[in-house]
Motif scaffolding. Sequence first.
Motif, mmCIF file in Angstrom:
data_model
loop_
_atom_site.group_PDB
_atom_site.id
_atom_site.type_symbol
_atom_site.label_atom_id
_atom_site.label_comp_id
_atom_site.label_asym_id
_atom_site.label_seq_id
_atom_site.Cartn_x
_atom_site.Cartn_y
_atom_site.Cartn_z
ATOM 1 N N ILE A 126 -46.859 -67.165 31.965
ATOM 2 C CA ILE A 126 -46.956 -68.315 33.063
ATOM 3 C C ILE A 126 -47.186 -67.391 34.273
ATOM 4 O O ILE A 126 -46.162 -66.626 34.671
ATOM 5 C CB ILE A 126 -45.860 -69.215 33.455
ATOM 6 C CG1 ILE A 126 -45.998 -70.179 32.178
ATOM 7 C CG2 ILE A 126 -46.040 -70.077 34.681
ATOM 8 C CD1 ILE A 126 -44.952 -71.067 32.012
ATOM 9 N N THR A 127 -48.030 -67.720 35.145
ATOM 10 C CA THR A 127 -48.126 -67.176 36.705
ATOM 11 C C THR A 127 -47.993 -68.234 37.715
ATOM 12 O O THR A 127 -48.835 -69.429 37.459
ATOM 13 C CB THR A 127 -49.585 -66.293 37.095
ATOM 14 O OG1 THR A 127 -49.458 -65.221 36.078
ATOM 15 C CG2 THR A 127 -49.421 -65.959 38.337
ATOM 16 N N THR A 128 -47.024 -68.367 38.417
ATOM 17 C CA THR A 128 -47.185 -69.541 39.467
ATOM 18 C C THR A 128 -47.737 -69.030 40.530
ATOM 19 O O THR A 128 -47.295 -67.824 41.219
ATOM 20 C CB THR A 128 -45.238 -69.804 39.582
ATOM 21 O OG1 THR A 128 -44.757 -70.207 38.233
ATOM 22 C CG2 THR A 128 -45.322 -70.975 40.619
ATOM 23 N N CYS A 129 -48.568 -69.890 40.923
ATOM 24 C CA CYS A 129 -49.627 -69.289 42.182
ATOM 25 C C CYS A 129 -48.840 -69.928 43.406
ATOM 26 O O CYS A 129 -48.655 -70.944 43.707
ATOM 27 C CB CYS A 129 -50.860 -70.283 41.853
ATOM 28 S SG CYS A 129 -51.721 -69.710 40.514
ATOM 29 N N THR A 130 -48.688 -68.997 44.405
ATOM 30 C CA THR A 130 -48.099 -69.238 45.456
ATOM 31 C C THR A 130 -49.119 -68.535 46.704
ATOM 32 O O THR A 130 -49.773 -67.767 46.410
ATOM 33 C CB THR A 130 -46.630 -68.567 45.726
ATOM 34 O OG1 THR A 130 -46.623 -66.983 45.628
ATOM 35 C CG2 THR A 130 -46.005 -68.919 44.645
ATOM 36 N N THR A 131 -48.359 -68.663 47.988
ATOM 37 C CA THR A 131 -49.363 -68.033 48.971
ATOM 38 C C THR A 131 -49.262 -66.458 48.898
ATOM 39 O O THR A 131 -50.129 -65.612 49.367
ATOM 40 C CB THR A 131 -48.754 -68.330 50.419
ATOM 41 O OG1 THR A 131 -47.537 -68.219 50.433
ATOM 42 C CG2 THR A 131 -49.056 -69.840 50.742
#
Lengths: 55, 433
Positions: B231-236
């Motif tokens: 899982i990659t959690t997408c953030t700024t």
Amino acid sequence: MPKIVSQVASNTVETQPTAAQHAQPVAPTIAIRKSCNPDGIGLSHYVLMDRKAAK
Amino acid sequence: MIAAIAERAARGTLFQALDIGHPLYAAVTDPQTAFWALVDKTRIHEAGRDPALLAAYGAMVEQFSRELHALRFGLKPSGVYLNPTERCNLNCTYCYLPDSQRSSGSHMPVETLLASLGKLRDYFRSVMPADRKPRAIFHGAEPLMNQAAVFAAIDAFADDFVFGLQTNGTLLDDAALDFLTSRNVSIGLSLDGPVAGITDATRRTWGGKSVHDKVLRAMEKLRGYGSWSVITTCTTENLPYLTHMVELFHANEVPTCMLNTLRCTLPGARGVKPADGDMGKAFFVALDRTYELYQETGRKLMVANFANILIGILAPTARRLMCDISPCGGGRAFFALAADGSLYPCSEFIGLPTTRDVDRFSPCGDCAIRHFCGSPCPAEAFEMNGGMDKIGAFCDFYKEQVNYALRLIADGKADDYLWDGWDEGTETIFVMS
């Protein structure tokens, strides 16, 4: 028929018209639906996509 | 054609129309049944009067309606998320669990875990067919902080559950990997950047140390294993690098990844929340890159959160993720066991109300795609937007995903974004092409 609702977010870059836009669709209508017994239990913190691997 | 369909068609209220951004096709949907069709965009206003379409849909509408209602309201739980500890060795910026629990919470005693699994086994036997095993997923905080209890449970109930483990990967030494892979436990990892500097922006230890290289080592060890994902959690912080992420995953033969929007349940996450448009732009560039890699190598890297949207359109009942359906899967398809032994619909729900139906609040109630996205997540909507009757955090991003999915279907490319054999066990019950 109601007005077409654009579901594209406002900042999506629109592509320029191409020759293909003036072509006819290969099929006038495309629709498909498959069905099975539901057994998904994934959530956004964990997922196992392969139904066979889940058995 | 049944009378109700004829009446709605005559009133012009049967279908809602969508411009999906395709050069030739537009979509019409009947959101009440999650029915859709792609039609010539120059003649979309005629779709509601097309005799062939109306007759074909009219013949199936009752079955579609029953199917969707059963999916939304008739499920029995078949999985449990087990939190064997409140503690985590990382302090991620966007975690949805309270800091105090993660830093100094309690472990579930092994006796409690074993006793709980015994009760859960008996419960699942009472609601599930005899030929199916329930799934039990060890989850976080970080489950391997209480490794002895987790491993004891996996061995004690090997015949009763299909086990999974979602971990930050930092405690997966060789012995732990050997134990889990020899028992066919499905393993999920987390990694937020293609290089340490990016991962470190959101995922570090409480002392501020990097864990990037440890996760990479776990990925190398898992290469070739049949059942794992990242899982990659997408953030700024990592949005500009999503394409590099999928290239890294593909090079490491990761079979499945998720490029998730973060959950905005707690305030910390909202500080690194990307705007929907930025999220969509980076996401689809990365998704296009997975397709290029597939074309170049013949090996797929499936982006599971998008694949689930695509499946939700093609085969609503075959969806694997139960966040993208309303009411969501929390408390219906699965539930969560907290480390203190209490039960929740989902870990996100701790302390929150538990009722949400996307048909019954605005603007979702009028949306053409509400049963393709489900307006996730209820807990997030409650905390971020002020109620269960509010939209989720990434409405426009979901709309773009549905448009993208419908364009793939129009172009005959949907299977390229799904795992081989995804529709085994399904029956095609409707076709027009």
